[in-house]
Design a protein around this motif. Structure first.
Motif, PDB file in Angstrom:
ATOM      1  N   LYS A 164      78.243   2.618 100.372  1.00 16.56           N
ATOM      2  CA  LYS A 164      77.413   3.754 100.772  1.00 16.56           C
ATOM      3  C   LYS A 164      78.162   4.670 101.734  1.00 16.56           C
ATOM      4  O   LYS A 164      78.078   5.896 101.641  1.00 16.56           O
ATOM      5  CB  LYS A 164      76.122   3.251 101.425  1.00 16.56           C
ATOM      6  N   ARG A 165      78.933   4.089 102.654  1.00 23.83           N
ATOM      7  CA  ARG A 165      79.696   4.897 103.608  1.00 23.83           C
ATOM      8  C   ARG A 165      80.735   5.752 102.897  1.00 23.83           C
ATOM      9  O   ARG A 165      80.892   6.938 103.197  1.00 23.83           O
ATOM     10  CB  ARG A 165      80.380   3.987 104.629  1.00 23.83           C
ATOM     11  N   GLN A 166      81.440   5.147 101.934  1.00 19.01           N
ATOM     12  CA  GLN A 166      82.440   5.901 101.179  1.00 19.01           C
ATOM     13  C   GLN A 166      81.786   6.978 100.330  1.00 19.01           C
ATOM     14  O   GLN A 166      82.294   8.101 100.220  1.00 19.01           O
ATOM     15  CB  GLN A 166      83.254   4.949 100.292  1.00 19.01           C
ATOM     16  N   LEU A 167      80.651   6.644  99.737  1.00 21.53           N
ATOM     17  CA  LEU A 167      79.926   7.616  98.920  1.00 21.53           C
ATOM     18  C   LEU A 167      79.441   8.785  99.767  1.00 21.53           C
ATOM     19  O   LEU A 167      79.403   9.927  99.302  1.00 21.53           O
ATOM     20  CB  LEU A 167      78.746   6.936  98.230  1.00 21.53           C
ATOM     21  N   ASP A 168      79.093   8.518 101.006  1.00 21.95           N
ATOM     22  CA  ASP A 168      78.662   9.578 101.921  1.00 21.95           C
ATOM     23  C   ASP A 168      79.774  10.603 102.114  1.00 21.95           C
ATOM     24  O   ASP A 168      79.528  11.811 102.133  1.00 21.95           O
ATOM     25  CB  ASP A 168      78.258   8.964 103.265  1.00 21.95           C
ATOM     26  N   HIS A 169      81.020  10.132 102.251  1.00 22.84           N
ATOM     27  CA  HIS A 169      82.162  11.047 102.377  1.00 22.84           C
ATOM     28  C   HIS A 169      82.340  11.880 101.107  1.00 22.84           C
ATOM     29  O   HIS A 169      82.589  13.096 101.182  1.00 22.84           O
ATOM     30  CB  HIS A 169      83.447  10.265 102.656  1.00 22.84           C
ATOM     31  N   LEU A 170      82.205  11.232  99.952  1.00 20.72           N
ATOM     32  CA  LEU A 170      82.374  11.951  98.680  1.00 20.72           C
ATOM     33  C   LEU A 170      81.283  12.994  98.488  1.00 20.72           C
ATOM     34  O   LEU A 170      81.536  14.101  97.993  1.00 20.72           O
ATOM     35  CB  LEU A 170      82.362  10.955  97.519  1.00 20.72           C
ATOM     36  N   ILE A 171      80.065  12.655  98.886  1.00 25.56           N
ATOM     37  CA  ILE A 171      78.945  13.598  98.765  1.00 25.56           C
ATOM     38  C   ILE A 171      79.151  14.790  99.695  1.00 25.56           C
ATOM     39  O   ILE A 171      78.925  15.949  99.315  1.00 25.56           O
ATOM     40  CB  ILE A 171      77.612  12.888  99.075  1.00 25.56           C
ATOM     41  N   THR A 172      79.589  14.521 100.923  1.00 25.39           N
ATOM     42  CA  THR A 172      79.848  15.607 101.878  1.00 25.39           C
ATOM     43  C   THR A 172      80.897  16.563 101.334  1.00 25.39           C
ATOM     44  O   THR A 172      80.737  17.796 101.408  1.00 25.39           O
ATOM     45  CB  THR A 172      80.310  15.027 103.229  1.00 25.39           C
ATOM     46  N   ASP A 173      81.963  16.010 100.773  1.00 26.01           N
ATOM     47  CA  ASP A 173      83.004  16.855 100.180  1.00 26.01           C
ATOM     48  C   ASP A 173      82.447  17.678  99.020  1.00 26.01           C
ATOM     49  O   ASP A 173      82.764  18.866  98.879  1.00 26.01           O
ATOM     50  CB  ASP A 173      84.170  15.997  99.681  1.00 26.01           C
ATOM     51  N   GLU A 174      81.628  17.050  98.208  1.00 27.61           N
ATOM     52  CA  GLU A 174      81.064  17.743  97.042  1.00 27.61           C
ATOM     53  C   GLU A 174      80.130  18.875  97.456  1.00 27.61           C
ATOM     54  O   GLU A 174      80.139  19.959  96.862  1.00 27.61           O
ATOM     55  CB  GLU A 174      80.330  16.739  96.159  1.00 27.61           C
TER      56      GLU A 174
END
Length: 204
Positions: A164-174
């Motif tokens: 979830k933490r890694q996905l949060d970074h990917l979502i922020t970038d997106e």
């Protein structure tokens, strides 16, 4: 078909294949059982929700696998708590799941040699569903199935909190990336109107 989806494509085998190409050595050699096994069960349900292979026979086979997963959870906990012995476990699998004795004994050996693992797959599936709901709320109109599932596979079978933490970074970038003019926006946008709204928001 349910078994192929859960253990093959787009289930556990596909996730393992992506992980094997990771630039991070630890992700190549280690898989979190909750996420890897949970991903298989998640895929098995999700494809039916999306209309693929959604027919009574396939639904029945999926429910059978869910019953087995539930029985595994129940037996694993009872064995760990000292409430079930070897022979009782074997007999429970024969009585409740209709297994032959050879298969039941193999399952029982798995419980003994891998304590805690049988219940992780079902738990992992629920965590992935929760993460999907969280991602959908966070991304709102920018959320797509393609982005979410590709991000999960790119991240690999990490423990759910780290996933979830890694996905949060990917979502922020997106979310900071303007959607593509043709509605594909890095593979996940929503066209010219969305891009104009994005640029207007950035201007403020």
């Amino acid at each position: 078909a349910s078994l192929v989806v859960r253990e093959g494509y787009p289930g556990r085998c596909l996730m393992s294949s992506w992980a094997s190409r990771s630039i991070f050595p630890l992700r190549v050699i280690h898989q979190d059982e909750a996420t890897a096994g949970g991903w298989g069960h998640y895929c098995e349900e999700r494809i039916k929700e999306m209309g693929f292979d959604d027919n009574p026979p396939s639904r029945f086979m999926m429910l059978q696998s869910h019953v087995l997963a539930c029985v595994r959870v129940m037996l694993d906990v009872k064995i760990a708590a000292g409430k079930l012995g070897w022979q009782q476990t074997v007999e429970s699998l024969i009585d409740h799941m209709g297994m032959d004795r050879v298969c039941a004994e193999a399952e029982a050996r798995r419980f003994v040699s891998q304590p805690g693992v049988p219940l992780l797959h079902y738990w992992g599936r629920d965590r992935l569903r929760e993460i999907r709901r969280w991602a959908k709320d966070k991304m709102e109109s920018r959320f797509t199935e393609t982005f979410f599932h590709t991000s999960i596979l790119k991240t690999g079978p990490l423990p759910p909190p780290l996933l979830k933490r890694q996905l949060d970074h990917l979502i922020t970038d997106e979310l900071h990336r303007p959607p593509d003019e043709h509605g594909k926006g890095h593979g996940h946008g929503h066209g010219t109107a969305s891009k104009k709204a994005f640029l207007k928001k950035k201007a403020k």
